[in-house]
Design a protein around this motif. Structure first.
Motif, short mmCIF file in Angstrom:
data_model
loop_
_atom_site.label_atom_id
_atom_site.label_comp_id
_atom_site.label_asym_id
_atom_site.label_seq_id
_atom_site.Cartn_x
_atom_site.Cartn_y
_atom_site.Cartn_z
N ARG A 1 0.85 -1.21 0.00
CA ARG A 1 0.00 0.00 0.00
C ARG A 1 0.88 1.25 0.00
NH1 ARG A 1 -3.60 -3.64 2.60
NH2 ARG A 1 -2.70 -3.32 4.67
N LEU A 2 1.98 1.21 0.76
CA LEU A 2 2.92 2.34 0.74
C LEU A 2 3.56 2.46 -0.65
CD1 LEU A 2 4.35 4.55 2.47
CD2 LEU A 2 6.22 2.90 2.81
N TRP A 3 3.86 1.32 -1.25
CA TRP A 3 4.44 1.27 -2.60
C TRP A 3 3.52 1.99 -3.58
CZ3 TRP A 3 9.00 -1.05 -4.51
CH2 TRP A 3 9.09 -1.14 -5.90
N ARG A 4 2.24 1.59 -3.60
CA ARG A 4 1.28 2.12 -4.56
C ARG A 4 1.07 3.62 -4.36
NH1 ARG A 4 -4.09 -0.70 -7.07
NH2 ARG A 4 -2.73 -2.53 -7.03
N GLU A 5 0.93 4.01 -3.08
CA GLU A 5 0.73 5.41 -2.72
C GLU A 5 1.93 6.26 -3.20
OE1 GLU A 5 -0.46 5.22 1.50
OE2 GLU A 5 0.95 6.88 1.75
N THR A 6 3.14 5.73 -2.98
CA THR A 6 4.35 6.49 -3.31
C THR A 6 4.57 6.57 -4.81
OG1 THR A 6 5.29 5.75 -1.22
CG2 THR A 6 6.83 6.68 -2.82
N VAL A 7 4.38 5.46 -5.51
CA VAL A 7 4.53 5.46 -6.97
C VAL A 7 3.52 6.44 -7.57
CG1 VAL A 7 4.28 4.07 -9.08
CG2 VAL A 7 5.48 3.11 -7.09
N THR A 8 2.30 6.44 -7.05
CA THR A 8 1.25 7.34 -7.56
C THR A 8 1.64 8.80 -7.33
OG1 THR A 8 -0.41 5.66 -7.09
CG2 THR A 8 -1.22 7.91 -7.37
N ARG A 9 2.19 9.11 -6.16
CA ARG A 9 2.59 10.50 -5.87
C ARG A 9 3.75 10.95 -6.76
NH1 ARG A 9 6.29 12.11 -2.95
NH2 ARG A 9 6.40 10.30 -1.58
N VAL A 10 4.77 10.07 -6.93
CA VAL A 10 5.89 10.41 -7.82
C VAL A 10 5.37 10.66 -9.23
CG1 VAL A 10 8.01 9.52 -8.89
CG2 VAL A 10 7.63 9.22 -6.43
N HIS A 11 4.40 9.84 -9.64
CA HIS A 11 3.80 9.99 -10.96
C HIS A 11 3.14 11.36 -11.11
CE1 HIS A 11 0.27 9.24 -13.76
NE2 HIS A 11 1.33 9.12 -14.53
N VAL A 12 2.28 11.70 -10.16
CA VAL A 12 1.53 12.96 -10.25
C VAL A 12 2.48 14.15 -10.18
CG1 VAL A 12 -0.12 14.42 -9.00
CG2 VAL A 12 -0.58 11.97 -9.30
N GLU A 13 3.46 14.09 -9.28
CA GLU A 13 4.33 15.26 -9.07
C GLU A 13 5.41 15.42 -10.13
OE1 GLU A 13 3.94 15.30 -4.18
OE2 GLU A 13 5.89 14.89 -5.10
N GLU A 14 5.91 14.28 -10.69
CA GLU A 14 7.10 14.40 -11.54
C GLU A 14 6.95 13.82 -12.95
OE1 GLU A 14 10.61 12.94 -9.46
OE2 GLU A 14 9.61 13.30 -7.55
N PHE A 15 6.02 12.89 -13.14
CA PHE A 15 5.97 12.21 -14.45
C PHE A 15 4.54 12.04 -14.95
CE2 PHE A 15 9.77 10.72 -12.20
CZ PHE A 15 10.77 10.89 -13.16
N ALA A 16 3.72 13.08 -14.77
CA ALA A 16 2.30 12.97 -15.10
C ALA A 16 2.05 12.65 -16.58
CB ALA A 16 1.57 14.25 -14.69
N ASP A 17 3.07 12.93 -17.43
CA ASP A 17 2.89 12.67 -18.86
C ASP A 17 3.08 11.20 -19.23
OD1 ASP A 17 5.50 13.18 -17.94
OD2 ASP A 17 6.24 13.40 -19.99
N VAL A 18 3.60 10.39 -18.31
CA VAL A 18 3.80 8.96 -18.59
C VAL A 18 2.61 8.17 -18.04
CG1 VAL A 18 5.33 6.95 -18.27
CG2 VAL A 18 6.30 9.26 -18.27
N PRO A 19 1.86 7.46 -18.88
CA PRO A 19 0.73 6.69 -18.35
C PRO A 19 1.19 5.67 -17.30
CG PRO A 19 0.62 6.81 -20.75
CD PRO A 19 1.95 7.38 -20.34
N LEU A 20 0.40 5.54 -16.24
CA LEU A 20 0.72 4.61 -15.15
C LEU A 20 -0.49 3.76 -14.85
CD1 LEU A 20 2.36 3.65 -12.58
CD2 LEU A 20 1.26 5.56 -11.36
N ASP A 21 -0.27 2.44 -14.71
CA ASP A 21 -1.33 1.63 -14.13
C ASP A 21 -0.75 0.71 -13.06
OD1 ASP A 21 -0.17 -0.24 -15.79
OD2 ASP A 21 -1.88 -0.46 -17.12
N HIS A 22 -1.64 0.12 -12.28
CA HIS A 22 -1.25 -0.75 -11.17
C HIS A 22 -1.86 -2.12 -11.38
CE1 HIS A 22 0.05 2.80 -8.82
NE2 HIS A 22 -1.01 3.37 -9.37
N LEU A 23 -1.07 -3.16 -11.10
CA LEU A 23 -1.61 -4.52 -11.15
C LEU A 23 -1.22 -5.25 -9.87
CD1 LEU A 23 -0.81 -6.09 -14.69
CD2 LEU A 23 -3.05 -5.35 -13.80
N LEU A 24 -2.12 -6.09 -9.39
CA LEU A 24 -1.76 -6.99 -8.30
C LEU A 24 -0.89 -8.10 -8.87
CD1 LEU A 24 -5.26 -7.10 -6.57
CD2 LEU A 24 -3.24 -5.82 -5.83
N VAL A 25 0.05 -8.57 -8.06
CA VAL A 25 1.10 -9.43 -8.60
C VAL A 25 0.57 -10.76 -9.15
CG1 VAL A 25 1.72 -10.37 -6.31
CG2 VAL A 25 3.41 -10.40 -8.16
N ASP A 26 -0.47 -11.31 -8.56
CA ASP A 26 -0.99 -12.58 -9.08
C ASP A 26 -1.58 -12.38 -10.47
OD1 ASP A 26 -2.90 -11.03 -7.79
OD2 ASP A 26 -3.87 -12.69 -6.75
#
Ligand code: NAD
Ligand code: IPM
Ligand code: MN
Length: 349
Positions: A195-220
């Protein structure tokens, strides 16, 4: 180039099992590509046998001084048996983990780019694999691999911890590497670290790399999607343990684990270059090891560690041409041994 016009210094770490065999092949390749100084050192089981520890301070220092480090593989049944008999005995894998940590190599880049000639060598159908060109960005110096662990009575534990700065820096590597998008893989439906991972990746995305599409997948789910629609991925960023597992799975898109190279990099230094596979004790000494993951790692070293982009591209296209010419090692369903494979690549250089 080093100060005073000296040759680039490469520390070679052959390690165990097929390690020395594919290191000898890599040495032939490098001799054909340019002029280098080599410093060969023991690591893993070989270092345990010689010095009682899987990584000596002297070898770590030699790696720090090098322009780049090329490692083959560590580990094997001999040292597994020693640990089974005495749990305090040194383990070869500690050498590799200590090296990554000691050099601050927090990012492990594992490119998965099936060679056109091998589309039918994979157990997966050609039409699924075609167009696949993805990069697994594996966090390499945190998580469960480096948490506290131990045993008490009939219970054992391995703790998994991640800090915000550890997640931020690997996320930045992933966003900078992306050409189309980043897929972040976690287990946020169960794990707090995820959950910390997802929250942090999302924040880095919004603040620094909003032009790069991002999605999240559960590992299974990611493990399943990786074989059902691999061509849809670009960069996959994930924690240490998930990255280890998903990249061995992804290797089969290229036909064999014996094909997949990697680069382990940090904020400073020339980096460590290592095939994704291990020491393959089941075929060690038979001359049947596929050297191409090692050659791919040589190419990554030339490009990222030594600034020799043309030489790197030359090695990669020599490998592709050798495969187009019919080269197939036993792991790919053919008969060519390590020496024959090496000759085929050298002939196309
Ligand atoms: P492995 O990757 O060594 O082998 C898995 C299978 O793939 C084996 O059947 C092997 O023969 C085959 N294979 C791997 N590389 C090959 C190549 N270049 N050519 C042809 N076939 C190849 O994994 P394992 O058997 O689970 O582990 C063996 C040892 O290697 C263990 O001690 C493990 O800890 C160690 N290991 C080390 C590294 C590393 O040093 N980077 C990575 C993975 C495993
Ligand atoms: C790898 C290996 C290592 C890892 C082991 C040998 C410690 O499996 O490089 O993928 O798990 O990182
Ligand atoms: Mn692995």
């Amino acid at each position: 180039m080093r100060p005073g016009g000296a040759l680039p210094l490469i520390v070679m770490l052959p390690g165990d099992g097929i390690g020395p065999e594919i290191t000898a092949a890599a040495r032939e390749l490098l001799d054909a590509v340019g002029d280098f100084d080599f410093d060969e050192r023991p690591i893993g089981g070989a270092s345990i046998d010689a010095h009682g520890s899987a990584l000596t301070d002297e070898v770590l220092e030699a790696c720090r001084r090098a322009d780049a480090v090329l490692l083959a593989a560590v580990g094997g049944p001999k040292w597994d048996a020693a640990v089974a008999a005495d749990p305090t005995a040194p383990r070869p894998e500690q050498g590799l983990l200590g090296l990554r940590k000691g050099l601050g190599l927090f990012a492990n880049l594992r490119p998965v780019r099936p060679s056109p000639a091998l589309l039918d060598a994979s157990p997966l159908k050609r039409d699924r694999i075609e167009g696949t060109d993805l990069l697994v960005v594996r966090e390499l110096t945190g998580g469960i691999y480096f948490g506290e662990s131990g045993r008490e009575g009939d219970t054992a534990h391995d703790d998994c911890a991640y800090s915000v700065p550890e997640i931020e820096r690997i996320a930045r590597v992933a966003f900078r590497s992306a050409r189309a998008k980043v897929t972040s893989v976690d287990k946020a439906n169960v794990l707090e670290t995820s959950r910390l991972w997802r929250e942090t990746v999302t924040r880095v995305h919004v603040e620094e790399f909003a032009d790069v599409p991002l999605d999240h997948l559960l590992v299974d789910n990611a493990a399943m999607q990786l074989v059902s629609r691999p061509a849809d991925f670009d960069v996959i960023v994930t924690e240490n343990l998930f990255g280890d597992i998903l990249s061995d799975e992804a290797a089969m898109l290229t036909g064999s684990l014996g094909m997949l190279p990697s680069a382990s990099i940090g904020d400073t230094g020339g980096g460590l270059y290592e095939p994704v596979h291990g020491s393959a004790p089941d075929i060690a000494g038979t001359g049947r090891a596929n050297p191409l993951a090692m050659f791919g790692s040589v190419a990554l070293m030339l490009r990222h560690g030594l600034g020799m982009a043309d030489a790197a591209a030359g090695v990669e296209s020599a490998v592709d041409r050798a495969l187009e010419g019919g080269l197939l090692t036993p792991d790919l369903g053919g008969e060519a041994g390590t020496e024959e494979a090496t000759r085929a690549v050298l002939a196309n250089l």
